[in-house]
Scaffold this motif. Structure first.
Motif, short mmCIF file in Angstrom:
data_model
loop_
_atom_site.label_atom_id
_atom_site.label_comp_id
_atom_site.label_asym_id
_atom_site.label_seq_id
_atom_site.Cartn_x
_atom_site.Cartn_y
_atom_site.Cartn_z
N ASP A 41 10.32 -6.08 14.38
CA ASP A 41 11.53 -6.66 14.97
C ASP A 41 12.17 -5.56 15.80
OD1 ASP A 41 14.60 -8.22 13.67
OD2 ASP A 41 13.85 -7.93 15.69
N GLY A 42 11.91 -5.63 17.11
CA GLY A 42 12.44 -4.61 18.00
C GLY A 42 11.86 -3.25 17.67
N ARG A 43 12.72 -2.28 17.43
CA ARG A 43 12.24 -0.93 17.13
C ARG A 43 11.86 -0.76 15.65
NH1 ARG A 43 15.70 2.86 17.22
NH2 ARG A 43 17.65 1.65 17.25
N PHE A 44 12.08 -1.78 14.86
CA PHE A 44 11.83 -1.69 13.43
C PHE A 44 10.54 -2.41 13.03
CE2 PHE A 44 15.88 0.13 12.40
CZ PHE A 44 16.76 -0.37 13.35
N THR A 45 9.78 -1.77 12.15
CA THR A 45 8.59 -2.39 11.58
C THR A 45 8.61 -2.20 10.07
OG1 THR A 45 7.24 -1.99 13.56
CG2 THR A 45 6.08 -2.43 11.50
N ALA A 46 8.55 -3.30 9.35
CA ALA A 46 8.44 -3.23 7.89
C ALA A 46 6.98 -3.43 7.51
CB ALA A 46 9.32 -4.30 7.24
N GLN A 47 6.55 -2.68 6.52
CA GLN A 47 5.18 -2.78 6.04
C GLN A 47 5.21 -3.02 4.54
OE1 GLN A 47 3.99 1.17 7.39
NE2 GLN A 47 2.80 0.26 9.05
N LEU A 48 4.42 -3.99 4.08
CA LEU A 48 4.39 -4.34 2.66
C LEU A 48 2.97 -4.30 2.12
CD1 LEU A 48 5.71 -5.43 0.04
CD2 LEU A 48 5.44 -7.73 1.00
N ASN A 49 2.80 -3.67 0.98
CA ASN A 49 1.52 -3.66 0.28
C ASN A 49 1.82 -3.96 -1.19
OD1 ASN A 49 -0.77 -2.87 -1.25
ND2 ASN A 49 -1.43 -1.52 0.39
N LYS A 50 1.64 -5.22 -1.56
CA LYS A 50 1.99 -5.63 -2.93
C LYS A 50 1.05 -5.03 -3.96
CE LYS A 50 4.24 -10.00 -1.78
NZ LYS A 50 4.24 -11.47 -2.01
N ALA A 51 -0.20 -4.82 -3.60
CA ALA A 51 -1.15 -4.23 -4.56
C ALA A 51 -0.71 -2.82 -4.95
CB ALA A 51 -2.56 -4.21 -3.96
N SER A 52 -0.19 -2.10 -3.98
CA SER A 52 0.28 -0.73 -4.23
C SER A 52 1.75 -0.70 -4.59
CB SER A 52 0.04 0.15 -3.00
OG SER A 52 -1.34 0.20 -2.70
N GLN A 53 2.42 -1.85 -4.55
CA GLN A 53 3.85 -1.95 -4.87
C GLN A 53 4.64 -1.00 -3.98
OE1 GLN A 53 2.51 -2.36 -9.37
NE2 GLN A 53 4.72 -2.40 -9.19
N TYR A 54 4.44 -1.16 -2.70
CA TYR A 54 4.95 -0.21 -1.71
C TYR A 54 5.46 -0.98 -0.50
CZ TYR A 54 4.40 3.49 1.85
OH TYR A 54 4.59 4.38 2.87
N VAL A 55 6.63 -0.58 -0.04
CA VAL A 55 7.16 -1.15 1.20
C VAL A 55 7.77 -0.02 2.02
CG1 VAL A 55 9.35 -1.76 0.05
CG2 VAL A 55 8.70 -2.92 2.15
N SER A 56 7.57 -0.09 3.31
CA SER A 56 8.08 0.99 4.17
C SER A 56 8.80 0.40 5.38
CB SER A 56 6.94 1.89 4.62
OG SER A 56 6.06 1.17 5.46
N LEU A 57 9.55 1.26 6.03
CA LEU A 57 10.25 0.90 7.25
C LEU A 57 10.01 1.99 8.28
CD1 LEU A 57 12.32 -1.04 8.67
CD2 LEU A 57 14.10 0.58 7.94
#
Lengths: 115, 110
Positions: B58-74
């Motif tokens: 979304d614009g300059r922001f990117t969210a990343q999700l990995n449920k297997a690793s229980q990890y989310v980043s921005l």
């Protein structure tokens, strides 16, 4: 968009007195309101979940007799800090869950200082 | 409370660089994930929400999700001084409540 109006934005009170904080959902009905507390340089800590027409659910370690929550209507929830002490000084924020996609919408917060 | 962990920082990046913020969570049943930005003395404001594995931009922001690793980043691309704030990761638990991480303080240096 969904707006939660929180008042007052700041309050100073004497130790031993009670303070009421109000949160109103302005353009939607909030069946559930969440109350958080935030100490300086710390994260938001969930205190309690208030449900319209029923008793609030408090997180472990939060005194329900000290932090009285009333959610008597679909648009108003109140938090009353009773017999406030200096250690209750904090930033209190309410929020409501609007729709799953929106997550939470937050009130503007109330900074409480107990002297 | 359910555990949501973030590096507290502070994280400093030069203007125009990419800022990377990370978050891990303990509740495997969590289904919804959010990033909020909070300026000092203000309430948090929603930046991104993500529900499925992978990236969401979304614009300059990117969210990343990995449920297997229980990890989310921005990821914040082309960071601006106005991006300087504390970023909070929030996770929707199986109990229909949301829990926040301790936040990562970001400073974008002009």
């Amino acid at each position: 968009g969904a707006v939660v109006s929180q008042h007052p934005s700041w309050v100073i009170c004497k130790s031993g007195t009670s303070v009421k904080i109000e949160c109103r959902s302005l353009d939607f009905q909030a069946t559930t309101m969440f109350w958080y507390r935030q100490f300086p340089k710390q994260s938001l800590m969930l205190m309690a979940t208030s449900n319209e027409g029923s008793k609030a659910t408090y997180e472990q370690g939060v005194e329900k007799d000290k932090f009285l929550i009333n959610h008597a209507s679909l648009t108003l929830s109140t938090l009353t800090v009773t017999s406030a002490h200096p250690e209750d000084s904090s930033f209190y924020i309410c929020s409501a869950r609007v729709l799953q996609v929106y997550g939470y919408t937050f009130g503007s917060g109330t900074r409480l200082t107990v002297v | 409370q359910k555990e949501v962990e973030q590096n507290s920082g502070p994280l400093s990046v030069p203007e125009g660089a990419i800022a990377s913020l990370n978050c891990t969570y303990s509740d495997r049943g969590s289904q919804s994930f959010f990033w909020y930005r909070q300026y000092s003395g203000k309430s948090p404001e929603l930046i991104m929400s993500i529900y499925s594995n992978g990236d969401k931009e979304d614009g300059r922001f990117t969210a990343q999700l990995n449920k297997a690793s229980q990890y989310v980043s921005l990821l914040i691309r082309d960071s601006q001084p106005s991006d300087s704030a504390t970023y909070l990761c929030a996770v929707g638990s199986t109990g229909n409540q949301f829990y926040f991480g301790t936040g990562t303080s970001l400073t974008v240096i002009p």
